[in-house]
Design a protein around this motif. Structure first.
Motif, PDB file in Angstrom:
ATOM      1  N   LYS A 103       0.830  -1.209   0.000  1.00 14.68           N
ATOM      2  CA  LYS A 103       0.000   0.000   0.000  1.00 14.68           C
ATOM      3  C   LYS A 103       0.865   1.260   0.000  1.00 14.68           C
ATOM      4  CE  LYS A 103      -3.898   1.986   2.549  1.00 14.68           C
ATOM      5  NZ  LYS A 103      -4.852   1.757   3.663  1.00 14.68           N
ATOM      6  N   SER A 104       1.900   1.275   0.845  1.00 16.51           N
ATOM      7  CA  SER A 104       2.785   2.444   0.890  1.00 16.51           C
ATOM      8  C   SER A 104       3.559   2.598  -0.414  1.00 16.51           C
ATOM      9  CB  SER A 104       3.751   2.323   2.065  1.00 16.51           C
ATOM     10  OG  SER A 104       4.542   1.140   1.951  1.00 16.51           O
ATOM     11  N   LEU A 105       3.907   1.469  -1.053  1.00 14.94           N
ATOM     12  CA  LEU A 105       4.597   1.545  -2.343  1.00 14.94           C
ATOM     13  C   LEU A 105       3.689   2.144  -3.411  1.00 14.94           C
ATOM     14  CD1 LEU A 105       7.003   0.893  -4.172  1.00 14.94           C
ATOM     15  CD2 LEU A 105       6.047  -1.414  -4.477  1.00 14.94           C
ATOM     16  N   LEU A 106       2.414   1.775  -3.397  1.00 18.04           N
ATOM     17  CA  LEU A 106       1.467   2.337  -4.349  1.00 18.04           C
ATOM     18  C   LEU A 106       1.316   3.845  -4.153  1.00 18.04           C
ATOM     19  CD1 LEU A 106      -0.606   2.047  -6.587  1.00 18.04           C
ATOM     20  CD2 LEU A 106      -2.304   1.395  -4.855  1.00 18.04           C
ATOM     21  N   LEU A 107       1.256   4.278  -2.903  1.00 21.54           N
ATOM     22  CA  LEU A 107       1.184   5.714  -2.633  1.00 21.54           C
ATOM     23  C   LEU A 107       2.418   6.440  -3.150  1.00 21.54           C
ATOM     24  CD1 LEU A 107      -0.332   5.807   0.963  1.00 21.54           C
ATOM     25  CD2 LEU A 107      -1.273   6.940  -1.049  1.00 21.54           C
ATOM     26  N   THR A 108       3.580   5.830  -2.972  1.00 25.24           N
ATOM     27  CA  THR A 108       4.819   6.442  -3.457  1.00 25.24           C
ATOM     28  C   THR A 108       4.832   6.539  -4.973  1.00 25.24           C
ATOM     29  OG1 THR A 108       6.020   5.546  -1.549  1.00 25.24           O
ATOM     30  CG2 THR A 108       7.334   6.258  -3.426  1.00 25.24           C
ATOM     31  N   LEU A 109       4.369   5.495  -5.650  1.00 26.18           N
ATOM     32  CA  LEU A 109       4.343   5.516  -7.110  1.00 26.18           C
ATOM     33  C   LEU A 109       3.356   6.556  -7.635  1.00 26.18           C
ATOM     34  CD1 LEU A 109       4.510   1.695  -7.923  1.00 26.18           C
ATOM     35  CD2 LEU A 109       6.340   3.384  -8.079  1.00 26.18           C
ATOM     36  N   ILE A 110       2.252   6.744  -6.934  1.00 30.45           N
ATOM     37  CA  ILE A 110       1.284   7.763  -7.352  1.00 30.45           C
ATOM     38  C   ILE A 110       1.900   9.154  -7.268  1.00 30.45           C
ATOM     39  CG2 ILE A 110      -0.895   8.880  -6.706  1.00 30.45           C
ATOM     40  CD1 ILE A 110      -1.959   6.136  -5.966  1.00 30.45           C
ATOM     41  N   ASP A 111       2.719   9.379  -6.244  1.00 36.47           N
ATOM     42  CA  ASP A 111       3.353  10.692  -6.073  1.00 36.47           C
ATOM     43  C   ASP A 111       4.585  10.884  -6.943  1.00 36.47           C
ATOM     44  OD1 ASP A 111       1.486  11.494  -4.225  1.00 36.47           O
ATOM     45  OD2 ASP A 111       2.634  10.796  -2.499  1.00 36.47           O
ATOM     46  N   LEU A 112       5.028   9.831  -7.628  1.00 39.65           N
ATOM     47  CA  LEU A 112       6.267   9.923  -8.405  1.00 39.65           C
ATOM     48  C   LEU A 112       6.249  11.035  -9.450  1.00 39.65           C
ATOM     49  CD1 LEU A 112       9.057   8.664  -8.905  1.00 39.65           C
ATOM     50  CD2 LEU A 112       7.973   7.101 -10.530  1.00 39.65           C
ATOM     51  N   PRO A 113       5.177  11.229 -10.217  1.00 41.18           N
ATOM     52  CA  PRO A 113       5.193  12.327 -11.204  1.00 41.18           C
ATOM     53  C   PRO A 113       5.358  13.706 -10.591  1.00 41.18           C
ATOM     54  CG  PRO A 113       3.465  10.764 -11.736  1.00 41.18           C
ATOM     55  CD  PRO A 113       3.991  10.371 -10.393  1.00 41.18           C
ATOM     56  N   PHE A 114       4.994  13.883  -9.310  1.00 38.43           N
ATOM     57  CA  PHE A 114       5.228  15.166  -8.651  1.00 38.43           C
ATOM     58  C   PHE A 114       6.711  15.398  -8.394  1.00 38.43           C
ATOM     59  CE2 PHE A 114       0.754  14.846  -6.735  1.00 38.43           C
ATOM     60  CZ  PHE A 114       0.224  15.603  -7.766  1.00 38.43           C
ATOM     61  N   ALA A 115       7.476  14.325  -8.222  1.00 41.52           N
ATOM     62  CA  ALA A 115       8.883  14.448  -7.877  1.00 41.52           C
ATOM     63  C   ALA A 115       9.799  14.471  -9.100  1.00 41.52           C
ATOM     64  CB  ALA A 115       9.304  13.298  -6.949  1.00 41.52           C
TER      65      ALA A 115
END
Length: 299
Positions: A103-115
């Protein structure tokens, strides 16, 4: 004999109100800032767009290359927006309503385009789908062209916009909890019925808000699209790229005329955003107030 307690009467707003010189200074700073960085650029865009008159303005917008850029921009947004809505709802529903590994990995991947910079994301697509990329020779063997074509523009735009809907819905759905869905399941509702009749009505305003932001970003994207498009006139130029080409060719009236369309889009998006925020606040106040008194109680 005890005296009654003294109750201090405080007028609303007096405790936190600043003296009028401070308020005037703050309002003046805000007004100057908005005038210089918001109002003045808007006036400059429309002033330059109409500098040569309405005929030149409409000529710039009716140019075949401009019409092609408008069609490609609308097409890209029309493809990207539904995909982002489906992904955002699915991701938010999974993250907010269920517990699972990764779940935390999915959240990180969702935020990846912001970074990641949009230019870097465009270069990544070139590395993967370009003629010399990892999948380029394989795709070329089947006559599939991604880079310097519409599919590459859609993929690049999809990457930079994919977090917008999901990030609007995740905190909203987390704050709502799972009680209503659990009650629906206990009453015999199926998964689809639970979503359409319970979950979706509760998130409709947040979903519309995220869709508005996603559509605006899709139409105004520049960095990633610039890398994968190839700047082919009449084929792979979006509105933002067409503005850049006209400006580099010193066609300032045409560049600002096309830019005025994007400016109007931004203004419409801002108005829609404010209306949705007002509707969400109004719905929140109505929900906190609860239902009114029963007729018997009111009587």
């Amino acid at each position: 004999m005890t005296s009654a307690p003294v109750t201090a009467v405080v007028r609303p707003g007096r405790v936190t109100a600043e003296p009028w010189p401070v308020r005037g200074l703050l309002l003046g700073i805000a007004g100057v800032f908005l005038g210089l960085f918001l109002v003045l650029p808007l006036v400059a865009v429309f002033g330059q767009a109409l500098a040569k008159g309405w005929e030149a303005y409409w000529a710039a917008l009716s140019d075949p290359d401009a019409r092609s850029a408008i069609r490609l921009t609308v097409l890209t947004a029309a493809i990207v927006l539904p995909l982002n809505v489906v992904f955002g709802v699915a991701a938010a529903w999974a993250i907010a309503k269920f517990e699972f590994r990764g779940k935390s990995l999915l959240l990180t991947l969702i935020d990846l385009p912001f970074a990641v910079s949009p230019v870097i994301s465009g270069l990544i697509y070139v590395l993967v789908f370009g003629a010399q990329g990892w999948l380029g020779p394989y795709l070329a063997a089947y006559g599939i062209k991604v880079i310097f074509a519409v599919p590459g523009i859609v993929l690049a735009t999809l990457f930079v916009t994919c977090p917008l809907v999901a990030r609007e819905l995740i905190p909203l759905m987390q704050s709502q909890g799972t009680e209503e869905e659990e009650a629906a399941l206990v009453l015999g509702a199926r998964g689809g019925q639970m979503f359409w009749r319970v979950t979706l009505p509760n998130i409709r305003w947040g979903l519309l808000y995220g869709a508005v932001l996603c559509n605006a970003r899709a139409m105004g994207e520049f960095g990633a699209v610039s890398v994968v498009s190839g700047h082919i006139r009449g084929l792979t130029n979006t509105l933002t790229l067409h503005v850049e080409i006209l400006y580099n060719e010193y066609s300032f009236a045409g560049a600002f005329a096309v830019a005025s369309l994007l400016t109007l889009l931004a203004l419409v998006t801002l108005v829609a955003k404010q209306l949705l925020e007002w509707r969400v606040r109004h719905a929140g106040r109505a929900a906190r107030a609860g239902p009114g008194p029963a007729p018997e109680e009111a009587a």
